[in-house]
Design a protein around this motif. Structure first.
Motif, PDB file in Angstrom:
ATOM      1  N   MET A 149       0.849  -1.178   0.000  1.00  0.00           N
ATOM      2  CA  MET A 149       0.000   0.000   0.000  1.00  0.00           C
ATOM      3  C   MET A 149       0.891   1.237   0.000  1.00  0.00           C
ATOM      4  O   MET A 149       1.855   1.320   0.745  1.00  0.00           O
ATOM      5  N   GLU A 196      -6.452  -3.886   7.237  1.00  0.00           N
ATOM      6  CA  GLU A 196      -5.487  -3.701   6.149  1.00  0.00           C
ATOM      7  C   GLU A 196      -4.651  -2.435   6.364  1.00  0.00           C
ATOM      8  O   GLU A 196      -3.440  -2.449   6.162  1.00  0.00           O
ATOM      9  N   ALA A 207      -0.691  -2.553   7.121  1.00  0.00           N
ATOM     10  CA  ALA A 207       0.154  -1.869   6.135  1.00  0.00           C
ATOM     11  C   ALA A 207       1.038  -0.825   6.805  1.00  0.00           C
ATOM     12  O   ALA A 207       2.212  -0.684   6.455  1.00  0.00           O
ATOM     13  N   GLU A 241       3.848  -2.565   8.463  1.00  0.00           N
ATOM     14  CA  GLU A 241       4.812  -3.033   7.450  1.00  0.00           C
ATOM     15  C   GLU A 241       5.693  -1.884   6.961  1.00  0.00           C
ATOM     16  O   GLU A 241       6.898  -2.055   6.780  1.00  0.00           O
TER      17      GLU A 241
END
Length: 79
Positions: free
Chosen positions: A1, A53, A57, A60
């Motif tokens: 993303m 999500e 993300a 991450e």
């Protein structure tokens, strides 16, 4: 993303504090919760406008930034 699709910085939203895109939830809230030992699922329950999500993300992205070879640039930005 894409980080620009993940985080919004707008002076009209919480004075420009980075927030999850499409929400008014500060990114810092996720880290505060995790630091306090609050599980991710509980954070998501507390802030239902943030999707799993988005939260994953963001973690991450943080991981990539903090483990990259360009960490010296991050040091300079934080100084």
């Amino acid at each position: 993303m894409d980080i620009k699709a993940l985080i919004t910085i707008d002076p009209d939203i919480l004075g420009g504090q980075p927030v999850f895109a499409g929400t008014r939830v500060p990114v810092e809230s996720l880290f505060d919760h995790l630091e306090a030992g609050v599980p991710l699922d509980e954070f998501l329950d507390d802030f239902p406008t943030v999707s799993r999500e988005q939260a994953v993300a963001l973690l991450e992205v943080a991981n990539r930034l903090l483990t990259s070879r360009n960490i010296a640039q991050l040091y300079e930005a934080a100084a």
